[in-house]
Every structure is written in structure tokens, then in C-alpha cells.
Enzyme design. Structure first.
Site, PDB file in Angstrom:
ATOM      1  N   HIS A 248      14.192 -41.913 -40.140  1.00  0.00           N
ATOM      2  CA  HIS A 248      13.963 -40.950 -40.969  1.00  0.00           C
ATOM      3  C   HIS A 248      12.837 -40.271 -40.555  1.00  0.00           C
ATOM      4  CE1 HIS A 248      15.688 -43.779 -43.943  1.00  0.00           C
ATOM      5  NE2 HIS A 248      15.910 -42.841 -44.586  1.00  0.00           N
ATOM      6  N   HIS A 252      16.042 -35.954 -38.395  1.00  0.00           N
ATOM      7  CA  HIS A 252      16.646 -36.205 -39.610  1.00  0.00           C
ATOM      8  C   HIS A 252      16.396 -35.080 -40.525  1.00  0.00           C
ATOM      9  CE1 HIS A 252      18.479 -37.864 -43.323  1.00  0.00           C
ATOM     10  NE2 HIS A 252      17.240 -37.871 -43.815  1.00  0.00           N
ATOM     11  N   HIS A 286      11.777 -33.605 -47.508  1.00  0.00           N
ATOM     12  CA  HIS A 286      12.311 -34.922 -48.528  1.00  0.00           C
ATOM     13  C   HIS A 286      11.746 -36.313 -47.724  1.00  0.00           C
ATOM     14  CE1 HIS A 286      15.539 -35.430 -45.560  1.00  0.00           C
ATOM     15  NE2 HIS A 286      15.813 -36.611 -46.099  1.00  0.00           N
ATOM     16  N   ASP A 287      11.769 -36.325 -46.539  1.00  0.00           N
ATOM     17  CA  ASP A 287      11.142 -37.765 -46.161  1.00  0.00           C
ATOM     18  C   ASP A 287       9.779 -37.595 -45.261  1.00  0.00           C
ATOM     19  OD1 ASP A 287      13.195 -39.401 -47.053  1.00  0.00           O
ATOM     20  OD2 ASP A 287      14.564 -39.095 -45.411  1.00  0.00           O
TER      21      ASP A 287
END
Length: 475
Positions: A248, A252, A286-287
Site C-alpha cells: 500500500h 499502488h 485512497h491509501d
């Protein structure tokens, strides 16, 4: 606290008709009485903080006697009382004649001592003592709450300082910004394959990824409502806020953002510009600050984040990190939007990031499938569009399994590496060694299954499209 003390001194003076007032607080650590505000006149407006506070042992003087014994003292001639400490008069330049001194208690413990100095007419009476005693109770409550407020205020200031320090170290430097800005924007053959799903984000050099994000953003939304310098800084800071965990990480994030770029660029859809913008930004962010741990692990390990968010722990944290970056100087890529547009985009981004919680995916998938099977899906329905967005986020998040075989295998390797690094947090060194062996074994099992599944999909395709895409699964 200073404001409360000055109001107490002013009101106490008027209550017993004294010329001046003093309030000493007790330092329980050093066993001293101290004061930094002294009454210098007949009005509260003339009570000012001293440049340097006055301190003396709590067993010295009249105030010390009261602080030590808890007794009230009414002294008609201060200089005739051996307990009177003349040092305070020497430091303040004031002549004390009569004194009324009483302890201030909080929850039964002495918190300080308040003194009324020099009755304006005559000496302090028993009535003054009784009135003053009642007043001292309320003094204690006021000082207690003022002290609590001071602690909270100082904690808030410490938090702000810590946030400033973290923001400084977690945002891109001016050198990084200038370097990225000086690089030529990808063009020509460099970008021919970017809109294709078969394109591998891992084939781009590390320093080029940020530039390709800016290119994809410009290609989708243009720069009419966006400032390019803010976009550069925003992208670099997003990159910097991804931790160096096995899976992550920034690679990614770039891969997921690229997948969403392909969908928005090549597929027909009826999303608004704000919805499309939210999808792309959400994929990129998003991460953010992912620790390489699952939500379940964060909850069971009593992580501070789990105490803040009750559901979708990491996803809420990712969104809050996104907002924090947008709030930094020269990072708000949404600055040119109206207030309503800004709120709408943030709401869409939040919904999209929260949708990457796999616990929510299966419900969204079932609803979307039902609408599709019954041919009830309607682009005009906000619920239908948002459900589709949620499923798209998950699809983009898991897009690595659609890439060429050797990239799939590398992805599986880092996924298992991150997963087992989580389990190794609570196992012995011996179990860690066994976990490494299991990682390697499971990588090849999973990869073989993925490869077989890919061949089945490829065999099921028809025509030229099947032949063109079948190479994606070659070993």
C-alpha cells in the site's frame, strides 16, 4: 487564568472595602506560594502582571501560615505580627497595615491564598470574614475551571505546533517542486499506451510517476479551473505521505489512479465533472498514510486510529489525510471552485475512499448486479451512479491482477510480504522464519491460480480482441 485572577481581586476588594488585594497560588511541586499579578490601584484595570513573578516558601509570612494551617487570619497591624513577611512590601513598594487572609480550597485541598490589604475605613470585621469566606468558595471553583481551561488551551497549542512540524516535514520541498516543474511533460509516443488497460504503471521510472499523474489530470480535466503549480505540489505531497510499506505505497496509488484514468478516458459514462474529479483524486489518495495493516488488526491491536473511527478505520484516516493536504499552503487544487462545489467534491471523495473498504464492496456489487440484470440501472439516479462509483473504486484498487503475468507475480509477492509482516508483529522469531517460507510457497500457488484463471478468460474471448489481449497472461 490571569483574567480570572484580576476579576477575583477586584470583586473581593469591593466586597470588603479593601484598598488592595493579593492572590497567591500554591506550587505543590516546589512547596512555594507564587503570584505574578498584583493590585496596583483602586481599579481592576490597574492590576497588571509582574515582569517577574514573586515566589517564597509556603511556610513564610502570613500567606504561608494560612496556606500551611488552613486558618483564616484577620490582622489589624501587620508590622506588629511576627508572621508578616515584609519582603513582599519591599518588592512591590507598598505599605501594608491591616490584613484579611483566607485559604482557597478546591476539593478539600488548599489551592491558594487570597489577601485583602488595608481596609479603607477602620479594620476588617467579623462580617467581612463571613462574606469573604463565602466568596472564597466561588473563587476556588473559578480558579479550578480556569486552570483546566489553561491546560486545554496549552494542549491545543502543542497540538498546533506538532501539526505545523509534521506538515513541514510531510509536504514537498521547494527543491522537489522546482525539479518536477522543470521536467518536460510526457507527450507523443511516451503517452500512446497510457489510456490502455494493458499499460503497466510499474514500467515508469519513479521520478516520472508524479509527472504522469499531472499529465493524466490535465488530460481529463484541463487547467481552466486548476492552478498547475498547486497541482504539482499536491501530487508531490501525496506521494510523500505514502509510507514505504511493501504494497500500500505510492506505486499502488499510481496504479489505481491510472486504472481510473483509463475508465474515465475510454469508457462511455454520464458522470459529472465533479464526480469524475472525485474518482481520480480519491484513487490517488485512497491509501494515504497506510501502515500496512488491516482494519481488523487496527481494532484488535487497540490502535489510536481505531479509537477515533469506529468503522472503516483506515479509510476514514486516508480521507482525513487528503483533506489535510488540501488545507496546506499552495496545495488546494480545488481553490477556484465555489463553496458549494468544494463541499460537493469533498463529499464525493470521501464516499469514494470509504468505498475501498472491502467490507462494503459485496453489498454494492449485489445492488449493481440486480439493477443491471433487471435492466433498471439509470444514469439519472444519484444512488445508481454512486453505487457504480463505489464498485469502480474497488475495481481500480484491485487492478493489478489484470496486468501482464510477471507484474501479477510481483504484486502477489509484496501483498503476502505485507500481510505476513502484520502477523509477525506478535509471533516469535521462529514463527517469522516459517512465515517467510509460507509467503514464498503461497506466492507461487496464488500466481499459478491467477495464471490459470487468466488463460480461461482469454480462451473465452472472441475475435481479434481476444488475440490482442491474450499476451497479457503469457508467462
Amino acid at each position: 487564568m490571569d483574567t480570572v485572577i484580576m476579576k477575583i481581586m477586584d470583586f473581593a476588594k469591593r466586597l470588603v472595602k479593601a484598598d488592595r488585594a493579593s492572590l497567591f497560588l500554591l506550587d505543590t511541586v516546589t512547596k512555594e506560594l507564587y503570584a505574578r499579578i498584583f493590585d496596583t490601584g483602586s481599579s481592576a484595570h490597574e492590576s497588571n502582571p509582574c515582569a517577574k513573578e514573586i515566589r517564597f516558601p509556603m511556610d513564610v509570612g502570613v500567606a504561608g501560615f494560612v496556606a500551611t494551617t488552613g486558618e483564616t487570619l484577620n490582622i489589624t497591624d501587620a508590622y506588629q505580627d511576627e508572621r508578616f513577611n515584609r519582603d513582599v512590601d519591599l518588592k512591590t513598594g507598598y505599605k501594608t497595615k491591616s490584613l484579611l487572609c483566607m485559604p482557597i480550597r478546591i476539593r478539600g485541598s488548599i489551592f491558594g491564598v487570597v489577601q485583602m490589604v488595608n481596609k479603607l475605613q477602620g479594620t476588617f470585621t467579623k462580617t467581612d470574614e463571613e462574606s469573604f469566606e463565602t466568596f472564597a468558595v466561588y473563587c476556588g471553583l473559578a480558579l479550578h475551571h480556569a486552570k483546566l481551561y489553561d491546560k486545554i488551551r496549552k494542549s491545543e497549542q502543542k497540538y498546533k505546533v506538532a501539526l505545523e512540524v509534521l506538515s513541514y516535514h510531510n509536504q514537498c520541498s521547494e527543491e522537489e517542486y522546482i525539479k518536477l516543474k522543470s521536467l518536460p511533460m510526457p507527450c507523443g509516443r511516451q503517452v500512446e499506451d497510457i489510456p490502455k488497460f494493458t499499460f503497466s504503471p510499474w514500467s515508469i521510472e519513479e521520478e516520472q510517476k508524479s509527472l504522469h499523474v499531472v499529465y493524466m489530470f490535465k488530460d481529463l480535466f484541463g487547467l481552466e479551473k486548476f492552478d498547475l503549480s498547486r497541482l504539482y505540489r499536491f501530487t508531490l505531497t501525496v506521494k510523500k505521505n505514502y509510507r514505504k510499506v511493501p504494497y500500500h505505497n505510492w506505486d499502488h496509488a499510481f496504479s489505481v489512479a491510472h486504472a481510473m484514468y483509463c475508465i474515465l478516458k475510454t469508457q462511455e459514462h454520464s458522470f459529472t465533472q465533479l464526480e469524475s474529479l472525485a474518482l481520480f483524486v480519491a484513487c490517488l489518495c485512497h491509501d494515504l498514510d497506510h501502515r500496512g495493516k488491516t482494519n481488523a488488526f487496527m481494532v484488535k491491536s487497540a490502535s489510536p486510529l481505531a479509537a477515533i473511527y469506529t468503522t472503516s478505520v483506515m479509510e476514514h484516516h486516508h480521507f482525513n489525510q487528503t483533506v489535510s493536504i488540501l488545507q496546506q499552503d499552495n496545495h488546494n487544487i480545488l481553490k477556484e471552485f465555489t463553496s458549494e462545489e468544494y463541499k460537493t467534491v469533498l463529499r464525493y471523495i470521501k464516499d469514494c475512499i470509504l468505498a475501498t473498504d472491502l467490507a462494503l464492496f459485496f453489498g454494492n456489487k449485489a445492488k449493481l448486479k440486480e439493477w443491471q440484470d433487471s435492466k433498471e440501472f439509470n444514469w439519472k439516479s444519484i444512488e445508481h451512479r454512486h453505487t457504480l462509483q463505489a464498485v469502480m473504486m474497488t475495481g481500480a484498487d484491485l487492478c493489478a491482477s489484470t496486468k501482464p503475468w510477471h507484474y501479477q507475480r510481483e504484486t502477489v509477492q509484496v501483498i503476502f510480504e505485507e500481510f505476513y509482516s502484520q502477523t509477525c508483529c506478535h509471533v516469535s522469531q521462529y514463527d517469522r522464519c516459517r512465515s517467510v517460507f509460507h509467503v514464498q510457497a503461497l506466492v507461487y500457488v496464488y500466481a499459478a491460480c491467477a495464471r490459470h484463471h487468466g488463460r480461461v478468460l482469454a480462451a473465452g474471448r472472441r475475435g481479434k480482441r481476444s488475440r490482442d489481449n491474450s499476451h497479457c497472461y503469457d508467462g
